[in-house]
Design an enzyme around this catalytic site. Structure first.
Site, PDB file in Angstrom:
ATOM      1  N   TYR A  26      67.239  13.019  42.752  1.00  0.00           N
ATOM      2  CA  TYR A  26      67.110  14.170  43.674  1.00  0.00           C
ATOM      3  C   TYR A  26      68.458  14.737  44.121  1.00  0.00           C
ATOM      4  CZ  TYR A  26      62.936  11.235  44.263  1.00  0.00           C
ATOM      5  OH  TYR A  26      61.863  10.425  44.051  1.00  0.00           O
TER       6      TYR A  26
ATOM      7  N   CYS B 104      74.860   2.023  32.550  1.00  0.00           N
ATOM      8  CA  CYS B 104      75.451   2.699  31.393  1.00  0.00           C
ATOM      9  C   CYS B 104      75.169   4.197  31.379  1.00  0.00           C
ATOM     10  CB  CYS B 104      74.931   2.050  30.124  1.00  0.00           C
ATOM     11  SG  CYS B 104      75.248   0.296  30.131  1.00  0.00           S
TER      12      CYS B 104
HETATM   13  N1  LLP Z   1      51.492  10.681  52.504  1.00  0.00           N
HETATM   14  C1  LLP Z   1      51.375  10.965  51.193  1.00  0.00           C
HETATM   15  C2  LLP Z   1      50.062  11.301  50.644  1.00  0.00           C
HETATM   16  C3  LLP Z   1      52.516  10.947  50.370  1.00  0.00           C
HETATM   17  O1  LLP Z   1      52.397  11.234  49.085  1.00  0.00           O
HETATM   18  C4  LLP Z   1      53.760  10.615  50.929  1.00  0.00           C
HETATM   19  C5  LLP Z   1      54.962  10.579  50.098  1.00  0.00           C
HETATM   20  C6  LLP Z   1      53.828  10.298  52.302  1.00  0.00           C
HETATM   21  C7  LLP Z   1      52.674  10.360  53.059  1.00  0.00           C
HETATM   22  C8  LLP Z   1      55.105   9.891  52.979  1.00  0.00           C
HETATM   23  O2  LLP Z   1      56.123  10.811  52.881  1.00  0.00           O
HETATM   24  P1  LLP Z   1      57.479  10.544  53.711  1.00  0.00           P
HETATM   25  O3  LLP Z   1      57.129  10.615  55.166  1.00  0.00           O
HETATM   26  O4  LLP Z   1      57.985   9.182  53.339  1.00  0.00           O
HETATM   27  O5  LLP Z   1      58.414  11.611  53.237  1.00  0.00           O
HETATM   28  N2  LLP Z   1      60.641   9.113  46.116  1.00  0.00           N
HETATM   29  C9  LLP Z   1      60.906  10.257  46.968  1.00  0.00           C
HETATM   30  C10 LLP Z   1      59.809  10.447  47.990  1.00  0.00           C
HETATM   31  C11 LLP Z   1      58.424  10.621  47.391  1.00  0.00           C
HETATM   32  C12 LLP Z   1      57.365  10.773  48.468  1.00  0.00           C
HETATM   33  C13 LLP Z   1      56.012  10.754  47.886  1.00  0.00           C
HETATM   34  N3  LLP Z   1      54.948  10.839  48.834  1.00  0.00           N
HETATM   35  C14 LLP Z   1      62.246  10.055  47.662  1.00  0.00           C
HETATM   36  O6  LLP Z   1      62.904   9.041  47.439  1.00  0.00           O
HETATM   37  O7  LLP Z   1      62.703  10.935  48.390  1.00  0.00           O
END
Ligand code: LLP
Length: 447
Positions: free
Chosen positions: A347, A374
């Site tokens: 990201y 790598c």
């Molecule tokens: N609820 C649902 C249905 C979701 O899909 C997500 C996150 C959340 C809640 C929580 O979102 P948060 O409050 O943590 O932003 N790998 C990415 C983030 C992917 C989030 C996916 N869904 C990163 O490292 O930024």
């Protein structure tokens, strides 16, 4: 003899300021100028558990849960476990009064083994395998958020008693964030758009299933949202749909789940979603929308993941080598990288970084901290200020690495994943041990 040698305690007073917006709440310095979290010097954690290591400030996690409960005394706060799920974390957050959102049978198993009440678990996912739905149904998961016609039919055939479900709606809201985490617009894989009858067809199908009880609608707009008005728009559009569903189907939906995506700062000065402001805006939007649609106020659920655990986490690395290339850029190579933090590569995420094992007193200059993998894109922090006397063996600490680090980690290049160590009241506790080469070899079937 220098003043610092005569009065070592001056080091703590002189130590560089670590911005409390991005470092765990218990962060401080000891009298040798070393960074401490949970009352433990990070340098001592690096010595005891090795590097890289994820450190977790338990007080910080509990503090964030408490802040949500205070800002939203009447709403359900369901911690999005995908941000970081370890049994201890599931235990902390549920003891602080939160529910849990899981998105796989693996997450469900961890939650259940931590003793989480299945009735307080919400299952998500745009493509849930049959075995996962079966596991959820037999565990008695409270609510399942359905996301396709196939899933609705399958779940209905598997349900042993009436299963409460929410339909995931796509409210057509663009958060203008990174496209990988923009989930409120129609042109992506999650949910049913409100337009062209998509949501209505899904609602109709659920209502036709005798084993399913439609209790509400869900939406998740995306990640790192700092503008609460986007949630107000979502409330407006979803409550309007609830009004329409009542008119057309005679069913009153009682649950509105607004998802998560609440922004946290990664660098000093980054925007953060203000919880009190969000509470006011959502409350007003609910009042307005319910009055306009003459609809009874639904129970509200929020699903923050990152905002609960991101700031509790600090990753420790040891400097392995330092090299300056022709154009003058200095690369500091550490013993981890994109296997423990793929977020920079995925990201373009930016991070703060600090020397943890000593108080650097001399000049600082811009350096780029890279990992051991790598790929040239294996970067941890680009152009960050570090002391010119940095040397191999120094310990670097990267804050705001509690969310989507352990959970996104891989064993790329057959480098084992780091341990997770909790620090509180001057003591540490290993929550997850380091993945060893023997662990990786154990999955091999042989020649
Ligand atoms: N609820 C649902 C249905 C979701 O899909 C997500 C996150 C959340 C809640 C929580 O979102 P948060 O409050 O943590 O932003 N790998 C990415 C983030 C992917 C989030 C996916 N869904 C990163 O490292 O930024």
């Amino acid at each position: 003899m220098t003043l610092l040698e005569i009065f070592p305690s001056l080091r703590a007073a002189m130590a560089p300021r670590l911005d409390p917006a991005v470092w765990p709440i218990t962060t401080g310095h000891d009298d040798r100028g070393r960074i401490r979290v949970g009352g433990v010097a990070l340098d001592d954690i690096a010595d005891q558990y090795g590097t890289p290591t994820y450190v977790l400030d338990e007080d910080d996690v509990r503090h964030r849960c408490h802040a949500y409960r205070t800002a939203f005394p009447e709403a359900e706060i369901a911690y999005a476990a995908k941000a970081l799920l370890i049994r201890a974390v599931a235990d902390w957050v549920t003891r602080e009064g939160l529910s849990l959102d899981v998105c796989s049978d693996g997450e469900l198993a961890v939650a259940l083994s931590a003793g989480v009440d299945p009735g307080r678990i919400i299952l998500h996912g745009n493509a849930k395998p049959a075995a996962e739905l079966r596991a959820a149904v037999s565990a008695g998961v409270g609510r399942i958020v359905v996301d396709s016609h196939t899933e609705i039919r399958l779940l209905s055939s598997l349900a042993q008693r009436r299963q409460k479900v929410l339909v995931r709606a796509t409210p057509g809201i663009d958060i203008h964030g990174h496209s990988a985490v923009t989930t409120g617009i129609d042109d992506q894989k999650f949910g049913f758009p409100l337009t062209d009858g998509h949501l209505d067809a899904a609602v109709r199908l659920v209502l036709e299933q005798p084993n399913l009880e439609l209790v509400g609608l869900h939406c998740h707009l995306g990640s790192q949202i700092s503008d609460s008005s986007l949630f107000a728009t979502a409330v407006e559009r979803i409550v309007a749909q609830m009004g329409r569903i009542r008119r057309e189907h005679g069913v009153i939906l009682t649950h509105l789940n607004l998802g998560g995506g609440h922004a946290v700062p990664y660098l000093p000065g980054d925007p953060e979603l203000d919880l009190t402001g969000l509470a006011r805006v959502v409350d007003d939007a609910l009042d307005d929308a319910c009055a306009r649609n003459r609809f009874p106020r639904p129970a509200l659920t929020l699903e923050p993941g990152r905002a609960i655990v991101a700031r509790a986490g600090v990753t420790l690395y040891r400097v392995l080598s330092i090299k300056t290339v022709r154009d003058g850029r200095t690369f500091v190579a550490v013993d981890g990288g994109m296997s423990d933090n793929p977020r920079v590569a995925l990201y373009g995420a930016r991070y703060d970084i600090a020397v943890a094992n000593r108080h650097p007193t001399g000049a600082h200059t811009a350096m780029t901290v890279v990992g051991r993998h790598c790929e040239a894109g294996d970067v941890i922090a680009r152009d960050v200020l570090l002391p010119t006397d940095l040397h191999p063996g120094d310990v670097l600490a990267v804050p705001c690495t509690g969310a989507y680090h352990h959970s996104l980690s891989s064993s790329y290049n057959a480098v084992g994943r780091p341990p997770v160590v909790a620090a509180r009241d001057g003591r540490t506790r290993q929550l997850i041990r380091r993945e060893t080469v023997a662990d990786l070899m154990a999955r091999e079937a042989g020649l």
